[in-house]
Write an enzyme that holds these catalytic residues in place. Structure first.
Site, PDB file in Angstrom:
ATOM      1  N   THR A  36     -12.318 -12.693  -6.171  1.00 51.09           N
ATOM      2  CA  THR A  36     -12.572 -12.185  -7.521  1.00 51.09           C
ATOM      3  C   THR A  36     -11.917 -13.094  -8.547  1.00 51.09           C
ATOM      4  O   THR A  36     -10.746 -13.464  -8.413  1.00 51.09           O
ATOM      5  CB  THR A  36     -12.003 -10.760  -7.682  1.00 51.09           C
ATOM      6  OG1 THR A  36     -12.573  -9.914  -6.680  1.00 51.09           O
ATOM      7  CG2 THR A  36     -12.343 -10.202  -9.058  1.00 51.09           C
ATOM      8  N   SER A  62       0.795  -1.231   0.000  1.00 52.93           N
ATOM      9  CA  SER A  62       0.000   0.000   0.000  1.00 52.93           C
ATOM     10  C   SER A  62       0.826   1.278   0.000  1.00 52.93           C
ATOM     11  O   SER A  62       0.262   2.371  -0.132  1.00 52.93           O
ATOM     12  CB  SER A  62      -0.967   0.010   1.177  1.00 52.93           C
ATOM     13  OG  SER A  62      -2.051  -0.860   0.930  1.00 52.93           O
TER      14      SER A  62
END
Length: 373
Positions: free
Chosen positions: A154, A92
């Site tokens: 996903t 991140s």
């Protein structure tokens, strides 16, 4: 944790003026130091390392000081302390790079922070419970859009990669965290969408824009934004692990396109400090845009507040530091810089899914406070 080097030569980023605005931050080389040179940092590092991976390193520096301390190893089965120039998944910390490019586009008059995302990506953020006309670019960068992160379940493309559109659609299939602008909730989707804005406005992928606007101008030779399908860390590498009775190497297993502009970047302690210091020094975005990045969310978020792709940390010795944390399978890291030229970065080579009593911000705080200005 061990690592550091003083900030390297860098130049400003926009247009033809870049060559004229070249700035040299420092030519110092990172040097390992004995435990008694920075006793508070050593104590914090040793305590944090108990909850970390096989190896932990902190690096710190300024215009007059550069040093790092290590504990353990970057490769199991060897006595190989993590070095400041070794590659790892910055996770991140990628978000600050994406936010910086968006802010450059704001400086150039190509993006408005308070425009709805519908302006740049028409029709994409339109689903049950979601309206792209009510979610702004600013909210994407501050985790106040209410859109959750894509689920780990996903489905990828046939080649194992992920398209940003697929990730966004998965996020929009979930229930909102809250109405736009009414809360704070950490979300990778905001930065995936911000990356798509960058691509729409510049005609370059987020990785290309980050490379052309940040990585190359700042001389971040150990940093790259991997292409979809490129799972390699690259040598020299900090090996990342998770523990299942023994340490299992995750280094080259992560598909970067799943994280995109939210966490795909590969970098080093040295380069991340160089970038964060350049940002703090006003060499990346204008003073007005840096001020925008440092306007923290008024409610509860993380650390001492979250701005636009920036985390705020109040130092125990007084003053403020700004940067970002990164967490991904195999790695937990944090980099911070101050306006007076100090910077520090820490890495442990495993993902910590719980907060130890002595955490990475404690290590970075100690390192910044024990670094000469």
């Amino acid at each position: 944790m061990t690592a550091t080097k003083a900030i390297a030569a860098r130049r400003a980023l926009v247009g033809a003026a870049a060559a004229l605005l070249a700035v040299s931050v420092s030519a110092a080389t990172t040097t390992a130091e004995a435990a008694d040179d920075h006793p508070v940092t050593r104590a914090k590092l040793d305590e944090y390392a108990k909850s970390g991976g096989p190896g932990t390193t902190v690096a710190a520096g300024s215009a007059t000081d550069s040093w790092f301390l290590s504990k353990g190893t970057g490769v199991t089965g060897a006595d190989k302390p993590i070095q400041p120039n070794e590659h790892f998944r910055a996770a991140s910390q990628t978000k600050t790079f994406v936010a910086a490019v968006v802010m450059q586009l704001v400086d150039e008059g190509k993006v408005n922070l308070d425009d709805p995302i519908e302006t740049y990506l028409p029709g994409l953020v339109q689903a049950k419970n979601y309206d792209g006309n009510k979610i702004t670019v600013r909210q994407l960068l501050q985790h106040t859009s209410g859109i959750p992160s894509p689920a780990l379940t996903t489905l990828p493309n046939l080649d194992g990669t992920y398209s940003p559109t697929t990730l966004v659609r998965n996020a929009l299939s979930q229930k909102p965290l809250f109405a736009p602008g009414t809360g704070w909730g950490y979300s990778n989707t905001g930065f995936i969408l911000a990356s798509m804005v960058i691509e729409k406005v510049t005609g370059q992928t987020a990785g290309e824009a980050i490379t052309n606007r940040l990585i190359r101008p700042l001389g971040l030779t150990g940093t790259r934004f991997p292409s979809p399908g490129d799972k390699s860390i690259g040598a020299p590498a900090v090996h990342g692990y998770h523990r299942v009775l023994i340490w299992v190497d995750d280094s080259n297993l992560i598909e970067p396109s799943f994280y995109s502009g939210a966490g795909a970047l590969i970098s080093t302690l040295d380069d991340l400090m160089t970038f964060d210091q350049a940002l703090a020094d006003g060499k990346v975005v204008s003073a007005a845009r840096l001020a925008d990045m440092r306007k923290i969310y008024a409610g509860k978020s993380i650390y001492n507040g979250y701005g636009l792709g920036l985390i705020h940390l109040k130092l125990s010795c007084g003053g403020d530091a700004w940067g970002h944390a990164g967490d991904l399978f195999g790695y937990s890291s944090l980099t911070m810089a101050t306006d007076d030229g100090r910077h520090a970065s820490v890495i442990t080579n495993t993902y910590l899914n719980s907060l130890p009593a002595t955490n990475r911000e404690d290590v970075v705080d100690a390192a910044l406070c024990e670094t000469a200005k």
